[in-house]
Every structure is written in C-alpha cells, then in structure tokens.
Design an enzyme around this catalytic site. Structure first.
Site, short mmCIF file in Angstrom:
data_model
loop_
_atom_site.label_atom_id
_atom_site.label_comp_id
_atom_site.label_asym_id
_atom_site.label_seq_id
_atom_site.Cartn_x
_atom_site.Cartn_y
_atom_site.Cartn_z
N CYS A 108 0.84 -1.31 0.02
CA CYS A 108 0.10 0.06 -0.27
C CYS A 108 1.14 1.32 0.11
O CYS A 108 0.51 2.53 -0.17
CB CYS A 108 -0.99 -0.01 1.06
SG CYS A 108 -1.61 -1.56 1.63
N HIS A 110 -9.25 4.64 -1.47
CA HIS A 110 -7.81 4.04 -1.15
C HIS A 110 -7.49 3.05 -2.45
O HIS A 110 -7.46 2.04 -2.15
CB HIS A 110 -7.74 3.24 0.19
CG HIS A 110 -6.65 2.49 0.31
ND1 HIS A 110 -5.40 3.05 -0.07
CD2 HIS A 110 -6.11 1.48 1.01
CE1 HIS A 110 -4.09 2.49 0.49
NE2 HIS A 110 -4.87 1.18 1.23
#
Lengths: 134, 384
Positions: B83, B332
């Site tokens: 991420c 996200h």
C-alpha cells in the site's frame, strides 16, 4: 498450486517446529536463518509445546478467496509460552466466548481445500481452549 | 545532492472507472502533471502500483505507461511496496533527481481494482501480508488490522465509539473534494450501526477501494526562478521497514517504521511535530490513524484517539489530518494512495485546496503505510 509450499512447510504446520538461537537462546517461530533478536545465525530446530494464550482475536465475516465456505471464523494472535507469537484460527470454541489472555493449545485441523474436490486438503495448526483434565 | 521541487501535479477522481483501464488511468494523471508543469517530457517515469499483475493481469507497467503518455523510449519502471507503492515511487523519483542522474521525473501511482470480484480483491490485498504464516490461516487484510485494534482497545481502555471522529472528519472533508470517492456526511450513529467486517472493524472504520491515479513531476529546485508562483520543495523524505507479519513485531501496537521514517524526515526538514501545519496520514483503518499520530510524536502512546475526540484533527483544529477526505473518504486505490496524499499536500501548500484549504499552510506532512505497518514512507513538503 499449494503442493510444494505445503510440503516445504509441513514441519511448521504439523509440528510447530521453529528454531532456537544458540547465541541468545531466543526461540523463533517461524524458523529463519538470522535471529531477529541478536542478528546471529540461528539454525537449530526447536519444537514448541503448542501452549500459549490469546493476545488478540477477531472474527472474519468477509473472507479472502479459498476461505468463503468457512466464514465466519475466528483468528487470533497466540502468544506461545516460549515467547514468539503466531497467527492462527481458533477452533472448538464459540467466538463469543473468546477472551484476551485465554489459555489455548495447538491442535491439527483442516485449514482449507486447495481448489475443487480433486484439490489437496491442507491441514495445519489451529488453537483451542486448553482442555480441563478430568 | 540537489534540492527537489514539485512543479506539476495531476490526478483522476477516485471512483469505479468501468470505462478506463489501468493504462488509461495512469496516462490521465501523467498528462495532467505534464500540463500543470508546462512540459512535454521527462527523463524518467516511476510507476507506483501494487496489484496490476493480480487484478489486471498486467505487469511491466513502466514501459506501458510511458508508451501510453507519449514518453516511449523514456526510462521507466514499476515500484512496488504494497500500500506504500505510491510514496515509494515518489521517493525513487526524488532520489533520481536529487542525485543528478536525472533532471526531471514523474512519479505516478495507479491502481485498478474494479476489474475483479470482491473476494479476489480481498485475496490480492492479502498478498501484502505473510503468505506462509498469516494469509495461509484465512486472515484478510481487514482482519490483521482488527487484531491490532482489538488489542489496542483492551490495552488502553478505548471503546469503539472513540474512533468515530476519525471517520466523521474524513467524510466531512471529502464532501467538498470533487476527486473523493465517498462524498457523504456521516455521524456517530452511522458509525455505530455500520456493517461489521471483522470485529471490531466495521465498514466505517475501513477505507473503500477504488480506481484512480495521481502523479507528481519533480525537478531540481535550482532550475526554478521565483515568478510569483509558490515553489513547493520536498524538504524531508524517509522510509523504513518492519516485519511484514504482525506476530513478528516486537510491539504490535507501535508503528516502529513510522517512528523511524518520521524522525528522519523531521530532521532533514529541520522541523518537529509542532511545526507541521497539516498531516495527510494513512487512515486505511481508523486504528492506523491513532497509531500513526502516536508514532510520529503528535500524540502520547495509547492516546491517538484523544486528538480526534478533542476536535484537533479537523480543518480548523490544531493538526488538520486527511484534509481532502483521506483514505477513508477520498478512497484508497492502493498503489496510488501515496501519490494522492502528496498531490493533496501540494494543493494545500499552493493555497489551491478550495473549501478544504488549511489557512496559511506552509509545512505539510504525508505518511504512506504499506502492509499493516511493514513499509512506511514519510514526506515533508514546504512552501518556499
């Protein structure tokens, strides 16, 4: 295709075999060649007792591919009595009865099936509440 | 080493872009950044991405995105750090330009997540965790964060409701960000009643996935002349790692990699937590906001939720966070997120954040977290 991976990890999944560092005496699970505590070589196999306690837990309602048929299930961080922590499912217990600090012991259980009905059945460690001696 | 400035930014809205492939999303952001910088080319392209191989069956993104943006023959690679791939790409571009090897570079973060079914995306995201010893036991990425949050609440005595202000603030800020995925207000009741995903994490603790791309264009500071437009410099940039499995951490409730990278970035920029005007933190889950604030020195250990409960994290507070909606409400798109944070910080420092503007923002901080805390990259941007 899980066959080589599962074969490679059989001692860990069936026997909770890690390592003991000959230099600082740390017990390591999973096994690795460099001790994270002292930075020296660690290559002596060490079998853990399988006893520990629940450090934290959660129940999975939205599982990743391969685990759909088992949801909901409870996973935990189990602090082994020799020191290291492992991630594993809890079994033989209702998720509502799980508490942080609860003593648990390792058992071998089916983890999942790899693919369709012709796929390998993968067994490995789970933890259950410590059984009372009768 | 040369000082480096950000002279171009670009991004797509975070959304379900059914009509756009991963290459088109990345191209859109790259072309916007080139246009913003009034340039036609750069020396190198760094593509931050985590999941293209698993979800779009497409790797080799460096060359693909270069080709699709008129930059064929330009040096280009993909950078992967779960991420934190986005901030990792920016940091590689920064190192390249600062070193003198490269005179201009674009870092673009891109993720295309709606190409696969939900459970496949869940499984793909779990590849950020330890495949042999975490994921093999059926642990999803949400579950890993739930394990941390459950213990955190147990250890420090917080209730679930105490984390609500993080999500409420993020949603309130997203309302006026046209690039945000979830532009809807939420309140304490919505938060308390949201669908459970992995106890204690419910749907309003977790950031939504989405498709999106964001890009920044970097050049040496020395090549710029003051012409009335603010110059935005990267004053601090640092990365650190920790074990990828939570069970291998010395303290699962402390983001050591956040602490290390923040301290280094503060020291490079010559500032401390008190000087930071706003902080784009990595609120993939509400618990991560608390841990990040603590590790970076904005809150005492175990006291992260207090800042939020006291109202200090809103646009008018002492330390505004997630000023454009954060991961929670802007969305996200995993490998793009770190670049979105930096693009949003540049907007704040340019005074171009519209209704979300933090008054007189001069020093902004961003922090992108890979895995459940295994790879953490902190940037400090300064308006000259």
């Amino acid at each position: 295709m899980e066959v080589p991976r599962h074969w490679r990890l059989r001692k860990q999944r069936y026997g909770l075999v890690g390592e003991a560092c000959p230099h600082c005496e740390s017990k390591l699970f999973p096994p690795r060649d460099v001790c994270p505590e002292c930075g020296k070589d660690a290559r002596e196999p060490y079998q853990f007792s399988g006893r520990g306690e629940v450090y934290s837990f959660t129940t999975v309602y939205e599982p990743p591919t391969g685990f759909e048929e088992y949801a909901p299930y409870t996973v935990a961080l189990v602090k082994l009595e020799e020191g290291p922590m492992v991630t594993a499912q809890l079994t033989d217990v209702n998720s509502k009865d799980v508490k942080i600090g609860m003593p648990v012991e390792m058992v071998t259980r089916k983890i999942r099936t790899d693919g369709d009905e012709r796929g390998m059945i993968i067994y490995g460690y789970k933890f259950r509440p410590v059984l009372q001696k009768s | 080493m040369r000082e480096v400035a950000i002279v171009g930014i670009g991004m797509t809205p975070v959304d379900e872009h059914w009509d756009k492939s991963i290459r088109e999303l990345a191209a859109e952001a790259v072309l916007l950044a080139l246009e913003d910088a009034q340039r036609e080319s750069v020396d190198a392209l760094f593509v931050g991405n985590m999941l293209s191989g698993l979800i779009s069956q497409q790797e080799n993104l460096g060359a693909l995105v270069a080709d699709w943006t008129g930059l064929r023959y330009t040096e280009a690679i993909k950078v992967e750090a779960a991420c934190s791939s986005g901030a990792a790409a920016v940091r590689q571009a920064l190192i390249a330009v600062a070193s003198g090897y490269i005179d201009s570079a674009i870092a673009v973060g891109v993720e295309k997540m709606t190409e696969a079914r939900g459970s496949e995306v869940t499984a793909a995201l779990a590849t950020a965790a330890d495949a042999d010893y975490e994921v093999a036991h059926g642990v999803s990425f949400v579950a890993l964060n739930a394990l941390i949050m459950q213990r955190y609440m147990h250890e420090y005595g917080w209730q679930h409701a105490h984390f609500a202000p993080f999500s409420i603030n993020a949603h309130a800020n997203a309302l006026t960000n046209p690039y945000a995925r979830l532009r809807e207000k939420i309140d304490e009741q919505d938060y308390a009643k949201a669908k459970m995903i992995a106890y204690p994490i419910n749907l309003l603790d977790a950031s939504p996935i989405g498709d999106g791309a964001a890009a920044v264009l970097l050049v040496p500071r020395e090549t710029l002349r003051k012409n009335g437009k603010p110059i935005i410099k990267i004053a601090g940039s640092a990365a650190a790692t920790d074990s990828i499995a939570i069970h291998d951490r010395k303290d699962p409730l402390w983001l050591r990699a956040a602490e290390i990278s923040a301290k280094k970035a503060f020291s490079q920029a010559g500032v401390g937590p008190k000087e930071i005007d706003f902080f784009e933190l990595h609120d993939a889950f509400s618990i991560m906001s608390a841990l990040s604030l603590e590790a970076c020195g904005f809150a005492q250990r175990g006291q992260g939720p207090r800042l939020a409960l006291e109202g200090q994290i809103t646009l008018k507070g002492k330390l505004p966070i997630t000023t454009m909606g954060g991961l929670k409400a802007r969305g996200h798109p995993v490998g793009a997120t770190g670049v979105y944070q930096i693009v949003e910080a540049v907007l704040q420092l340019r005074g171009a954040a519209g209704e979300n503007q933090v008054p007189d923002a001069k020093i902004g901080m961003t922090q992108n977290i890979g895995g459940s805390g295994s790879n953490i990259i902190t940037h400090i941007l300064v308006r000259e």
